[in-house]
Design a protein around this motif. Structure first.
Motif, PDB file in Angstrom:
ATOM      1  N   CYS A 216       0.433  -1.239  -0.265  1.00 27.91           N
ATOM      2  CA  CYS A 216       0.303  -0.322  -0.158  1.00 27.91           C
ATOM      3  C   CYS A 216       0.615   1.129   0.222  1.00 27.91           C
ATOM      4  N   PHE A 218       0.720   3.933   1.299  1.00 30.95           N
ATOM      5  CA  PHE A 218       0.375   4.522   2.734  1.00 30.95           C
ATOM      6  C   PHE A 218       0.878   3.460   4.014  1.00 30.95           C
ATOM      7  N   LYS A 219       0.696   3.957   4.888  1.00 34.49           N
ATOM      8  CA  LYS A 219       1.553   3.569   6.154  1.00 34.49           C
ATOM      9  C   LYS A 219       0.325   3.803   7.552  1.00 34.49           C
ATOM     10  N   CYS A 220      -0.745   3.450   7.599  1.00 33.56           N
ATOM     11  CA  CYS A 220      -1.581   4.208   8.539  1.00 33.56           C
ATOM     12  C   CYS A 220      -0.846   3.406  10.217  1.00 33.56           C
ATOM     13  N   PHE A 222      -2.854   2.305  12.123  1.00 32.26           N
ATOM     14  CA  PHE A 222      -3.292   0.958  12.979  1.00 32.26           C
ATOM     15  C   PHE A 222      -3.379   0.041  12.020  1.00 32.26           C
ATOM     16  N   CYS A 223      -3.013  -0.075  11.004  1.00 31.97           N
ATOM     17  CA  CYS A 223      -2.812  -0.740   9.306  1.00 31.97           C
ATOM     18  C   CYS A 223      -1.519  -1.546  10.077  1.00 31.97           C
ATOM     19  N   ASN A 225      -0.541  -2.394   7.310  1.00 28.65           N
ATOM     20  CA  ASN A 225       0.895  -2.373   6.552  1.00 28.65           C
ATOM     21  C   ASN A 225       1.588  -1.296   7.047  1.00 28.65           C
ATOM     22  N   ASP A 267      -4.913  -2.812  -1.750  1.00 30.87           N
ATOM     23  CA  ASP A 267      -5.206  -2.130  -0.902  1.00 30.87           C
ATOM     24  C   ASP A 267      -5.845  -0.526  -1.302  1.00 30.87           C
ATOM     25  N   ILE A 296      -7.707   5.386  -2.443  1.00 28.32           N
ATOM     26  CA  ILE A 296      -7.244   6.169  -1.079  1.00 28.32           C
ATOM     27  C   ILE A 296      -7.250   7.422  -1.141  1.00 28.32           C
ATOM     28  N   ARG A 334      -1.997   9.181   8.841  1.00 25.30           N
ATOM     29  CA  ARG A 334      -2.711   9.765   7.543  1.00 25.30           C
ATOM     30  C   ARG A 334      -2.427  10.453   6.768  1.00 25.30           C
TER      31      ARG A 334
HETATM   32  S1  SF4 Z   1      -5.382   1.501   6.021  1.00 25.37           S
HETATM   33 FE1  SF4 Z   1      -6.094   1.533   3.547  1.00 25.37          FE
HETATM   34  S2  SF4 Z   1      -4.938   2.842   3.667  1.00 25.37           S
HETATM   35 FE2  SF4 Z   1      -4.000   2.761   5.487  1.00 25.37          FE
HETATM   36  S3  SF4 Z   1      -2.480   1.289   4.633  1.00 25.37           S
HETATM   37 FE3  SF4 Z   1      -3.666   0.422   5.688  1.00 25.37          FE
HETATM   38  S4  SF4 Z   1      -4.562  -0.438   3.748  1.00 25.37           S
HETATM   39 FE4  SF4 Z   1      -2.932   1.197   3.119  1.00 25.37          FE
END
Ligand code: SF4
Length: 512
Positions: A216, A218-220, A222-223, A225, A267, A296, A334
Motif C-alpha cells: 500500500c 500509505f502506512k497508517c 493502525f494498519c 501495512n 489496498d 485512497i 494518514r
Molecule cells: S489503512 Fe488502508 S490506506 Fe492505510 S495503510 Fe492500511 S491499506 Fe493502506
C-alpha cells in the motif's frame, strides 16, 4: 499452472493440508498457496473451516487428518481467528505427530504468539518458501527443518522472514472454486461441491476476488501495512494487466455461479499508474462485470475515474476513517486533509460510481468534538453512497499499538476483537448514523444535549436509519452499482437476499 477445471475431490496420501479459518471461502492467501503447491507437483488439499463451533468438529477433524496422511498441516490465520487456530492445532496434535505450520497475517505481525502453539510459523509471503519447505520435509532427515527462510521452527531463537515475491506475474493463479477442497459443514468435513460452494462462499460465490498488487502506498499507524513495510519493503509490487486478465478470464468462465462483481482486494487499486489502468480497462471490456475496488482519496483523479467508469456500475471503497484532521494526522498518521477527501467524493460522484466510506469508531483518542467533524463530513456524502463503521482494533506491534501501550490503554484486544463489530448502542455510532441520513445539525444537536431526551431521540433515529432507511439505500445502490441494468440487478438480488436477510436478523438479535 494447474488446470482451472474442477478436479475430482480426493485427498492424496502424504500431501499438504492447508486450513483456512475465515468465515467464508474468500481466503485469497490460502488459495494462492494451494495453487503454488499444485503448480510445483506437490499434492495439496485445502480445508475451508468457516464453522466457529470447533469443538463439534473434534472427531471429524481427527478422522480427516488421519485419513489424509498429510506431510504437514498449514493453518492460515488473521488475529481474530487466533483462538480458533489454537483449538484446531490442539485437536490435530492430540492424536498426530504431523507438523503444524501457522501462516498468514497474524504470525507475520505477532510471531511470538505463534511459536507457543505451532511447530513452525511462517513470517512473510509463503508461496516460494512453503514449496521449498515441503520438499525438504519429503527428503526426510533427522530433526526439524531449520534452514528455509521464513519457515521458523518454534524452538529457534528469533525468526527469519521469507523473501518477498518480486515478480507477481510468476505466481500460479488462485482458483475461485479450488480443486481438492473440503469444507466444515453441519459437523462434518465434506468435499466442496457446487452446492456447498454456494452455501459457504461470500454472497454465494457471486463476487470474484482478485488482487493485482501487493503493498500500500500509505502506512497508517493502525494498519498491518505499517508492519508489513518493514517485512516487504515500501514499494507497491504490481502484476501486469495482462496477467490479471488471464486469471480473471480463467476464473470467470469456469465459475459455477453467476458473477455480480469483480472485487479487487488491492489496498489501493487506483494507485496503479494511468497507463496500467488504461490497459486493464481495455482488456477488461471482454468481461465488463461491475468492479469493486479500494481507493485512497488522494489517488482519486478525474482521469482514473473516467477510465474506470467506462465499466458499468461498480463501487469505490474509500477510507475516511475520521473527519477530524487531528486524528488522521496525529493518531492514524494518514496524509489526508478534509479538502482531499471532499474532492475525491466529488470526482466519484461526477463519474456516477457508488461509494462506500469506511469510518473507525471507538477511538479512545477522540473526543466528542472529533465526532462532530466526522458527522459533518458524512452528512455531506451524496445519496449514492453508504458508510461502513468499524471499531478500532490495536493490532499487535503496529505504531498505534505501541503508542496506546505507552499511553496506558488496553491494547490486548487484537486476538479476540472483530473490528467489524461496532458498538451499535454507543452515542458516537448512533450520532454518525443519524448525521449521515438526517444531517449534521440534528445529530450534533442531539449529541450536545446529552440528556435523557437527547439520547432517546438519538437511539430512535439511529434505529430507523439502521433498520429501515439503510436497507432501502443498499437496494438502491445495488441497482446503480449494476449499471442500472435490470437483469443484472435481479441476479444480484437473488445472490444477496439470503445474506442480507441473515445479517438483518443477526443485527436485530445483537441489539438485545
Ligand atoms: S489503512 Fe488502508 S490506506 Fe492505510 S495503510 Fe492500511 S491499506 Fe493502506
Amino acid at each position: 499452472m494447474p488446470s482451472m477445471q474442477q478436479n475430482e475431490n480426493a485427498r492424496r496420501d502424504n500431501g499438504v493440508l492447508l486450513i483456512s479459518l475465515t468465515s467464508s471461502l474468500d481466503n485469497i492467501g490460502v488459495k494462492y498457496l494451494h495453487s503454488a503447491l499444485l503448480a510445483n507437483n506437490i499434492q495439496s488439499t485445502v480445508l475451508f473451516f468457516p464453522a466457529d463451533d470447533v469443538d463439534e468438529y473434534t472427531e471429524p477433524m481427527k478422522n480427516f487428518v488421519k485419513a489424509g496422511d498429510f506431510i504437514m498441516v498449514g493453518i492460515s490465520l488473521m488475529s481474530i481467528a487466533f483462538e480458533k487456530a489454537v483449538k484446531i492445532t490442539r485437536i490435530i496434535k492430540s492424536h498426530s505427530s504431523v507438523p503444524v505450520v501457522w501462516g498468514g497475517i497474524h504470525p507475520t505481525i505477532d510471531p511470538d504468539s505463534a511459536r507457543t502453539h505451532a511447530d513452525y510459523f511462517c513470517v512473510g509471503e509463503a508461496e516460494a518458501s512453503l514449496v521449498e519447505f515441503v520438499n525438504r520435509l519429503k527428503e526426510g532427515g533427522e530433526g526439524p527443518v531449520l534452514d528455509v527462510k521464513g519457515l521458523n521452527h518454534s524452538s529457534q531463537e528469533g525468526y527469519t522472514i521469507a523473501p518477498s515475491i518480486t515478480n507477481l506475474d510468476t505466481l500460479a493463479f488462485p482458483h475461485h472454486h479450488p480443486p481438492y477442497a473440503y469444507v466444515s459443514d453441519a459437523k462434518q468435513i465434506l468435499p466442496l461441491d457446487t452446492r456447498l460452494f454456494r452455501k459457504h462462499a461470500r454472497y454465494h460465490g457471486s463476487q470474484l476476488t482478485v488482487i493485482s498488487s501487493r503493498g500500500c502506498p500509505f502506512k497508517c499507524s493502525f494498519c498491518c501495512n505499517d508492519l508489513l513495510k518493514d517485512t516487504f519493503g515500501s514499494k507497491v509490487r504490481r502484476r501486469s494487466p495482462e496477467n490479471v486478465m488471464r486469471e480473471l478470464e480463467a476464473n470467470y468462465y469456469t465459475s459455477p455461479v453467476h458473477i455480480n462483481y469483480v472485487d479487487f482486494y488491492d489496498d489501493c487499486l487506483i494507485s496503479h499508474p494511468d497507463k496500467w489502468i488504461e490497459r486493464f480497462v481495455n482488456l477488461y471490456k471482454k468481461i465488463n462485470v461491475p468492479l469493486m475496488f479500494h481507493a485512497i482519496p488522494s489517488f482519486i483523479t478525474e482521469h482514473k475515474m473516467a477510465l474506470l467508469s467506462s465499466i458499468p456500475g461498480g463501487f469505490a471503497l474509500v477510507g475516511l476513517q475520521s473527519g477530524s484532521e487531528k486524528t488522521n494526522a496525529l493518531v492514524y498518521k494518514r496524509k489526508q486533509t478534509r479538502e482531499t477527501f471532499i474532492k475525491a467524493i466529488e470526482i466519484i460522484q461526477r463519474h456516477g460510481a457508488c461509494g462506500s466510506y469506511d469510518i473507525i469508531t471507538e477511538n479512545p483518542y477522540e473526543t466528542e468534538e472529533d465526532w462532530h467533524k466526522t458527522i459533518g463530513l458524512v452528512s455531506k456524502l451524496p445519496r449514492n453512497t453508504f458508510i461502513t463503521l468499524y471499531s478500532l482494533t490495536f493490532y499487535k506491534n503496529t505504531e498505534l499499538y505501541r503508542m496506546a501501550l505507552r499511553d496506558g490503554l488496553n491494547v490486548e484486544t487484537h486476538k479476540t476483537k472483530s473490528q467489524g463489530k461496532v458498538a451499535h448502542k454507543s452515542r458516537e455510532v448512533r450520532a454518525i448514523r443519524v448525521g449521515f441520513i438526517f444531517g449534521e445539525a440534528i445529530a450534533v444537536n442531539l449529541l450536545q444535549r446529552g440528556d435523557v431526551v437527547g439520547n432517546a431521540a438519538l437511539a430512535v433515529l439511529a434505529f430507523v436509519c439502521q433498520y429501515f432507511i439503510d436497507p432501502i439505500r443498499y437496494i438502491r445502490l445495488g441497482y446503480i452499482s449494476q449499471g442500472r441494468n435490470i437483469p443484472r440487478f435481479t441476479k444480484l438480488l437473488f445472490s444477496f437476499s439470503s445474506h442480507f436477510l441473515r445479517n438483518y436478523v443477526l443485527a436485530f438479535s445483537a441489539r438485545k
